[in-house]
Each structure stands twice: as structure tokens, then as C-alpha cells.
Design a protein around this motif. Sequence first.
Motif, PDB file in Angstrom:
ATOM      1  N   GLU A  19       0.829  -1.212   0.000  1.00  0.00           N
ATOM      2  CA  GLU A  19       0.000   0.000   0.000  1.00  0.00           C
ATOM      3  C   GLU A  19       0.861   1.259   0.000  1.00  0.00           C
ATOM      4  OE1 GLU A  19      -3.348   0.228  -0.429  1.00  0.00           O
ATOM      5  OE2 GLU A  19      -3.129  -1.913  -0.817  1.00  0.00           O
ATOM      6  N   LEU A  20       1.938   1.239   0.755  1.00  0.00           N
ATOM      7  CA  LEU A  20       2.842   2.387   0.808  1.00  0.00           C
ATOM      8  C   LEU A  20       3.516   2.596  -0.551  1.00  0.00           C
ATOM      9  CD1 LEU A  20       4.050   4.546   2.701  1.00  0.00           C
ATOM     10  CD2 LEU A  20       5.901   2.913   3.193  1.00  0.00           C
ATOM     11  N   ALA A  21       3.907   1.513  -1.196  1.00  0.00           N
ATOM     12  CA  ALA A  21       4.547   1.603  -2.513  1.00  0.00           C
ATOM     13  C   ALA A  21       3.603   2.218  -3.537  1.00  0.00           C
ATOM     14  CB  ALA A  21       5.004   0.225  -2.975  1.00  0.00           C
ATOM     15  N   LYS A  22       2.323   1.839  -3.478  1.00  0.00           N
ATOM     16  CA  LYS A  22       1.327   2.434  -4.382  1.00  0.00           C
ATOM     17  C   LYS A  22       1.214   3.930  -4.137  1.00  0.00           C
ATOM     18  CE  LYS A  22      -1.839  -1.303  -4.300  1.00  0.00           C
ATOM     19  NZ  LYS A  22      -3.205  -1.712  -3.980  1.00  0.00           N
ATOM     20  N   LYS A  23       1.099   4.290  -2.883  1.00  0.00           N
ATOM     21  CA  LYS A  23       0.895   5.693  -2.521  1.00  0.00           C
ATOM     22  C   LYS A  23       2.102   6.553  -2.894  1.00  0.00           C
ATOM     23  CE  LYS A  23      -0.811   8.607   1.156  1.00  0.00           C
ATOM     24  NZ  LYS A  23      -1.448   8.664   2.443  1.00  0.00           N
ATOM     25  N   LEU A  24       3.313   6.042  -2.656  1.00  0.00           N
ATOM     26  CA  LEU A  24       4.527   6.828  -2.900  1.00  0.00           C
ATOM     27  C   LEU A  24       5.143   6.560  -4.272  1.00  0.00           C
ATOM     28  CD1 LEU A  24       6.254   6.490   0.594  1.00  0.00           C
ATOM     29  CD2 LEU A  24       4.714   8.301  -0.218  1.00  0.00           C
ATOM     30  N   GLN A  25       4.529   5.635  -5.001  1.00  0.00           N
ATOM     31  CA  GLN A  25       5.012   5.245  -6.335  1.00  0.00           C
ATOM     32  C   GLN A  25       6.484   4.821  -6.294  1.00  0.00           C
ATOM     33  OE1 GLN A  25       3.932   8.504  -8.937  1.00  0.00           O
ATOM     34  NE2 GLN A  25       1.789   7.879  -8.926  1.00  0.00           N
ATOM     35  N   LEU A  26       6.758   3.877  -5.406  1.00  0.00           N
ATOM     36  CA  LEU A  26       8.100   3.323  -5.265  1.00  0.00           C
ATOM     37  C   LEU A  26       8.060   1.822  -5.494  1.00  0.00           C
ATOM     38  CD1 LEU A  26       9.260   5.140  -1.991  1.00  0.00           C
ATOM     39  CD2 LEU A  26      10.027   5.614  -4.327  1.00  0.00           C
ATOM     40  N   LYS A  27       9.156   1.271  -5.955  1.00  0.00           N
ATOM     41  CA  LYS A  27       9.220  -0.179  -6.117  1.00  0.00           C
ATOM     42  C   LYS A  27       9.571  -0.814  -4.778  1.00  0.00           C
ATOM     43  CE  LYS A  27      13.996  -1.114  -7.405  1.00  0.00           C
ATOM     44  NZ  LYS A  27      14.860  -1.833  -8.281  1.00  0.00           N
ATOM     45  N   ILE A  28       9.229  -2.083  -4.648  1.00  0.00           N
ATOM     46  CA  ILE A  28       9.494  -2.844  -3.435  1.00  0.00           C
ATOM     47  C   ILE A  28      10.647  -3.808  -3.692  1.00  0.00           C
ATOM     48  CG2 ILE A  28       8.606  -4.584  -1.839  1.00  0.00           C
ATOM     49  CD1 ILE A  28       5.832  -3.402  -2.236  1.00  0.00           C
ATOM     50  N   ILE A  29      11.560  -3.846  -2.757  1.00  0.00           N
ATOM     51  CA  ILE A  29      12.606  -4.864  -2.753  1.00  0.00           C
ATOM     52  C   ILE A  29      12.335  -5.752  -1.547  1.00  0.00           C
ATOM     53  CG2 ILE A  29      15.072  -5.311  -2.449  1.00  0.00           C
ATOM     54  CD1 ILE A  29      15.607  -2.751  -4.018  1.00  0.00           C
ATOM     55  N   ASP A  30      12.036  -7.023  -1.810  1.00  0.00           N
ATOM     56  CA  ASP A  30      11.701  -7.990  -0.771  1.00  0.00           C
ATOM     57  C   ASP A  30      12.964  -8.780  -0.421  1.00  0.00           C
ATOM     58  OD1 ASP A  30      10.864 -10.275   0.659  1.00  0.00           O
ATOM     59  OD2 ASP A  30       8.918 -10.290  -0.346  1.00  0.00           O
ATOM     60  N   ILE A  31      13.484  -8.539   0.767  1.00  0.00           N
ATOM     61  CA  ILE A  31      14.733  -9.172   1.190  1.00  0.00           C
ATOM     62  C   ILE A  31      14.633 -10.696   1.154  1.00  0.00           C
ATOM     63  CG2 ILE A  31      16.311  -9.486   3.137  1.00  0.00           C
ATOM     64  CD1 ILE A  31      15.675  -6.563   3.927  1.00  0.00           C
ATOM     65  N   ASN A  32      13.534 -11.243   1.666  1.00  0.00           N
ATOM     66  CA  ASN A  32      13.380 -12.710   1.668  1.00  0.00           C
ATOM     67  C   ASN A  32      13.359 -13.274   0.257  1.00  0.00           C
ATOM     68  OD1 ASN A  32      13.341 -12.827   4.423  1.00  0.00           O
ATOM     69  ND2 ASN A  32      11.155 -13.209   4.601  1.00  0.00           N
ATOM     70  N   GLN A  33      12.686 -12.591  -0.649  1.00  0.00           N
ATOM     71  CA  GLN A  33      12.610 -13.066  -2.035  1.00  0.00           C
ATOM     72  C   GLN A  33      13.991 -13.067  -2.681  1.00  0.00           C
ATOM     73  OE1 GLN A  33       9.524 -14.263  -3.056  1.00  0.00           O
ATOM     74  NE2 GLN A  33      10.906 -15.227  -4.492  1.00  0.00           N
ATOM     75  N   ILE A  34      14.762 -12.038  -2.436  1.00  0.00           N
ATOM     76  CA  ILE A  34      16.123 -11.981  -2.981  1.00  0.00           C
ATOM     77  C   ILE A  34      16.971 -13.105  -2.399  1.00  0.00           C
ATOM     78  CG2 ILE A  34      18.259 -10.614  -2.987  1.00  0.00           C
ATOM     79  CD1 ILE A  34      16.443  -8.132  -3.357  1.00  0.00           C
ATOM     80  N   ALA A  35      16.836 -13.343  -1.100  1.00  0.00           N
ATOM     81  CA  ALA A  35      17.588 -14.436  -0.460  1.00  0.00           C
ATOM     82  C   ALA A  35      17.191 -15.787  -1.063  1.00  0.00           C
ATOM     83  CB  ALA A  35      17.351 -14.430   1.041  1.00  0.00           C
TER      84      ALA A  35
END
Length: 182
Positions: A19-35
Motif C-alpha cells: 500500500e505504501l509503494a502504491k501511494k509513494l510510487q516506489l518499487k518494493i525490494i523484498d529481502i526474503n525473495q532476494i535471499a
Amino acid sequence: MSIVITGNPGVGKHTISKELAKKLQLKIIDINQIAKNSGLFEKNNESNDVDTEKLKEILKQEISSDCIIVGHLAPYVLDKEQVKTAIVLRRSPYDLIQVYKQREYSDKKSKENTGSEILGVITHNSINQFNEKTFQINVTGKEIQDVVNKIESIILGNLQGEDVDWLELVTNRNDLKKFFVD
């Protein structure tokens, strides 16, 4: 600079981050997914161990612009210079017990995670790593949009975080054995 959303499992990190990413128009980096994608998770009984040094190096390459970084490992794999604001989401251990039952966590894993929440382990480690950039928010019983708005206010410097002390609550209810004794 990046915004970090961290906290124990079950506090709502991913839901709030989306929700925050939508509001601020930022991409998400998911640490667990990268790991996971990097093959850094190593199964150890009921938990996954991660090579945090390797993950830290990978994240240095992944984080090149403003973004939201989500994950409970944030204080262990990010440097202070990479972070504008670190938000630690906190949730009542009484609520988390229910979340962990739904996720079918073992009693041991549930107690480890609720114990960590009660003692504020991730908060403590975030403060040690990110210092004055760390803010806590109690998400217990709050609407997603209210939490997102609070985070935005913190980012803009219009609001401070909250003091969250589950240890006092649990002690006053005489429930320490419920969370810490097998």
C-alpha cells in the motif's frame, strides 16, 4: 535513499509495504525473495538460516534508487547509509499467536517469534543499526490505510514513532509462561 519496513513475522510488513509503494510510487525490494532467489536460505530444523554477509553484498547491487525494502532481516543486511527511514511494525503478541496458528507454526516457532516481539529484538537491532532513523508503529487493531498514513507522516518529519512495550503488558497479565516457557 530507501524506506525500510521491518518487524517480526505476521506484523503486516508486506501488506503495508504494498500500500505504501502504491501511494509513494516506489518499487518494493523484498529481502526474503532476494535471499530465496539467490539460494541463500538454508533449512535448519523449523527455520531458514541465511548467509547475511552474502545477502548484504547482493542487496548493495539491488538497491540503486529510492525504494521500499521489506523484510525482518533488514537490520542485519543493510547499512545505515542505505536507509532514509526504518519503520519497525509492532503487533500485540496476543494477536500474533493467532496469526501463527493460522500459518501452522509449531509451538516452538510461535514462542520464538512472539518472544522476539515481546522483547523488541528487531526494534533493538534496528535502532543499533539505523539509530535515529528508526521508528516504531503499533499496528494492533489499526486499519492498513491509517498505518500507511502514519508512515508517510514519519517520512515527512511530521510525526514521531510510538513507544511499544509488550513486556509490560504481558507481565501485568502474568502471562510470561505463556510466551517463554515450554
